[in-house]
Structures are given as C-alpha cells and as structure tokens.
Design a protein around this motif. Structure first.
Motif, PDB file in Angstrom:
ATOM      1  N   ILE A  36      41.397  53.477  31.096  1.00  0.00           N
ATOM      2  CA  ILE A  36      41.931  52.149  30.766  1.00  0.00           C
ATOM      3  C   ILE A  36      42.307  51.411  32.047  1.00  0.00           C
ATOM      4  O   ILE A  36      42.026  50.216  32.196  1.00  0.00           O
ATOM      5  CB  ILE A  36      43.132  52.270  29.812  1.00  0.00           C
ATOM      6  N   LEU A  37      42.911  52.126  32.992  1.00  0.00           N
ATOM      7  CA  LEU A  37      43.268  51.507  34.271  1.00  0.00           C
ATOM      8  C   LEU A  37      42.017  51.041  35.019  1.00  0.00           C
ATOM      9  O   LEU A  37      41.982  49.923  35.547  1.00  0.00           O
ATOM     10  CB  LEU A  37      44.057  52.489  35.132  1.00  0.00           C
ATOM     11  N   ALA A  38      40.985  51.878  35.058  1.00  0.00           N
ATOM     12  CA  ALA A  38      39.739  51.504  35.733  1.00  0.00           C
ATOM     13  C   ALA A  38      39.093  50.299  35.057  1.00  0.00           C
ATOM     14  O   ALA A  38      38.584  49.394  35.730  1.00  0.00           O
ATOM     15  CB  ALA A  38      38.774  52.688  35.741  1.00  0.00           C
ATOM     16  N   ALA A  39      39.109  50.268  33.724  1.00  0.00           N
ATOM     17  CA  ALA A  39      38.540  49.124  33.002  1.00  0.00           C
ATOM     18  C   ALA A  39      39.341  47.853  33.292  1.00  0.00           C
ATOM     19  O   ALA A  39      38.755  46.766  33.452  1.00  0.00           O
ATOM     20  CB  ALA A  39      38.524  49.407  31.500  1.00  0.00           C
ATOM     21  N   ALA A  40      40.652  47.976  33.374  1.00  0.00           N
ATOM     22  CA  ALA A  40      41.482  46.805  33.677  1.00  0.00           C
ATOM     23  C   ALA A  40      41.203  46.290  35.082  1.00  0.00           C
ATOM     24  O   ALA A  40      41.125  45.073  35.310  1.00  0.00           O
ATOM     25  CB  ALA A  40      42.960  47.156  33.521  1.00  0.00           C
ATOM     26  N   ILE A  41      41.034  47.200  36.030  1.00  0.00           N
ATOM     27  CA  ILE A  41      40.727  46.783  37.403  1.00  0.00           C
ATOM     28  C   ILE A  41      39.364  46.089  37.453  1.00  0.00           C
ATOM     29  O   ILE A  41      39.210  45.046  38.098  1.00  0.00           O
ATOM     30  CB  ILE A  41      40.782  47.990  38.356  1.00  0.00           C
ATOM     31  N   CYS A  42      38.371  46.653  36.773  1.00  0.00           N
ATOM     32  CA  CYS A  42      37.039  46.025  36.744  1.00  0.00           C
ATOM     33  C   CYS A  42      37.090  44.654  36.075  1.00  0.00           C
ATOM     34  O   CYS A  42      36.457  43.703  36.546  1.00  0.00           O
ATOM     35  CB  CYS A  42      36.049  46.923  36.020  1.00  0.00           C
ATOM     36  N   ALA A  43      37.827  44.548  34.972  1.00  0.00           N
ATOM     37  CA  ALA A  43      37.946  43.263  34.286  1.00  0.00           C
ATOM     38  C   ALA A  43      38.639  42.240  35.185  1.00  0.00           C
ATOM     39  O   ALA A  43      38.207  41.077  35.260  1.00  0.00           O
ATOM     40  CB  ALA A  43      38.722  43.429  32.980  1.00  0.00           C
ATOM     41  N   TRP A  44      39.684  42.655  35.884  1.00  0.00           N
ATOM     42  CA  TRP A  44      40.390  41.740  36.784  1.00  0.00           C
ATOM     43  C   TRP A  44      39.453  41.291  37.903  1.00  0.00           C
ATOM     44  O   TRP A  44      39.398  40.112  38.249  1.00  0.00           O
ATOM     45  CB  TRP A  44      41.618  42.432  37.379  1.00  0.00           C
ATOM     46  N   TRP A  45      38.680  42.248  38.448  1.00  0.00           N
ATOM     47  CA  TRP A  45      37.751  41.911  39.529  1.00  0.00           C
ATOM     48  C   TRP A  45      36.683  40.936  39.041  1.00  0.00           C
ATOM     49  O   TRP A  45      36.369  39.972  39.723  1.00  0.00           O
ATOM     50  CB  TRP A  45      37.112  43.195  40.063  1.00  0.00           C
ATOM     51  N   LEU A  46      36.115  41.188  37.867  1.00  0.00           N
ATOM     52  CA  LEU A  46      35.098  40.276  37.330  1.00  0.00           C
ATOM     53  C   LEU A  46      35.675  38.897  37.063  1.00  0.00           C
ATOM     54  O   LEU A  46      35.001  37.879  37.250  1.00  0.00           O
ATOM     55  CB  LEU A  46      34.493  40.853  36.051  1.00  0.00           C
ATOM     56  N   TRP A  47      36.907  38.842  36.582  1.00  0.00           N
ATOM     57  CA  TRP A  47      37.541  37.561  36.266  1.00  0.00           C
ATOM     58  C   TRP A  47      37.835  36.753  37.528  1.00  0.00           C
ATOM     59  O   TRP A  47      37.767  35.521  37.507  1.00  0.00           O
ATOM     60  CB  TRP A  47      38.821  37.821  35.474  1.00  0.00           C
ATOM     61  N   HIS A  48      38.144  37.434  38.642  1.00  0.00           N
ATOM     62  CA  HIS A  48      38.557  36.738  39.857  1.00  0.00           C
ATOM     63  C   HIS A  48      37.466  36.610  40.910  1.00  0.00           C
ATOM     64  O   HIS A  48      37.725  36.103  41.997  1.00  0.00           O
ATOM     65  CB  HIS A  48      39.765  37.449  40.479  1.00  0.00           C
ATOM     66  N   THR A  49      36.264  37.064  40.626  1.00  0.00           N
ATOM     67  CA  THR A  49      35.193  36.947  41.614  1.00  0.00           C
ATOM     68  C   THR A  49      34.392  35.670  41.371  1.00  0.00           C
ATOM     69  O   THR A  49      34.520  35.020  40.335  1.00  0.00           O
ATOM     70  CB  THR A  49      34.270  38.183  41.551  1.00  0.00           C
ATOM     71  N   ASN A  50      33.587  35.343  42.325  1.00  0.00           N
ATOM     72  CA  ASN A  50      32.740  34.164  42.218  1.00  0.00           C
ATOM     73  C   ASN A  50      31.667  34.424  41.159  1.00  0.00           C
ATOM     74  O   ASN A  50      30.910  35.389  41.277  1.00  0.00           O
ATOM     75  CB  ASN A  50      32.097  33.889  43.582  1.00  0.00           C
ATOM     76  N   PRO A  51      31.544  33.562  40.147  1.00  0.00           N
ATOM     77  CA  PRO A  51      30.541  33.796  39.098  1.00  0.00           C
ATOM     78  C   PRO A  51      29.109  33.836  39.634  1.00  0.00           C
ATOM     79  O   PRO A  51      28.245  34.491  39.059  1.00  0.00           O
ATOM     80  CB  PRO A  51      30.721  32.626  38.144  1.00  0.00           C
ATOM     81  N   ARG A  52      28.856  33.171  40.736  1.00  0.00           N
ATOM     82  CA  ARG A  52      27.498  33.167  41.291  1.00  0.00           C
ATOM     83  C   ARG A  52      27.132  34.523  41.901  1.00  0.00           C
ATOM     84  O   ARG A  52      25.969  34.814  42.105  1.00  0.00           O
ATOM     85  CB  ARG A  52      27.373  32.068  42.335  1.00  0.00           C
ATOM     86  N   TRP A  53      28.131  35.332  42.222  1.00  0.00           N
ATOM     87  CA  TRP A  53      27.838  36.677  42.739  1.00  0.00           C
ATOM     88  C   TRP A  53      27.436  37.607  41.600  1.00  0.00           C
ATOM     89  O   TRP A  53      26.658  38.531  41.786  1.00  0.00           O
ATOM     90  CB  TRP A  53      29.048  37.256  43.443  1.00  0.00           C
ATOM     91  N   ILE A  54      27.968  37.359  40.403  1.00  0.00           N
ATOM     92  CA  ILE A  54      27.668  38.214  39.253  1.00  0.00           C
ATOM     93  C   ILE A  54      26.325  37.846  38.645  1.00  0.00           C
ATOM     94  O   ILE A  54      25.494  38.711  38.368  1.00  0.00           O
ATOM     95  CB  ILE A  54      28.790  38.097  38.196  1.00  0.00           C
TER      96      ILE A  54
END
Length: 62
Positions: A36-54
């Motif tokens: 759950i902690l790893a999923a939360a970190i990944c979700a936070w990273w995806l939410w705060h990164t540049n959408p053009r990188w994803i």
C-alpha cells in the motif's frame, strides 16, 4: 511474573503453533502495508510528474 511450572508437551506445541500463526498474520500484514505504501508513493509520483513524460504526444500512433 514468570510461570515456573512444567508444561505438558501438547500445551507447548499448541502455544508454539499459536505463536507461528500470529507471526504469519503479522508478516502478511507487513507485506500488505508495504505494498500500500509503494502504491501510494507511485500514485503521488504519477500525480506530481509532468504528464508529457508519462504519455508523450503521439505515443499511441504507430
């Protein structure tokens, strides 16, 4: 207070099995918590990164 009486073998085995069951549940809960902690970190990273990188422009086209 420490219990000083000698326990029956069956009683010792029952306590050992109960401790093992508790340890198994504790480890399972640890693993789920870390996932759950790893999923939360990944979700936070995806939410705060540049959408053009994803998903860069045109990534879905051949």
């Amino acid at each position: 207070m420490v219990e000083t009486r000698i326990k029956l073998f069956a009683e010792q085995q029952a306590e050992k099995a109960r401790r093992e069951q508790q340890r198994r549940v504790y480890r399972r809960n640890q693993v789920f918590g870390l996932l759950i902690l790893a999923a939360a970190i990944c979700a936070w990273w995806l939410w705060h990164t540049n959408p053009r990188w994803i998903a860069p422009a045109g990534w879905w086209r051949p």
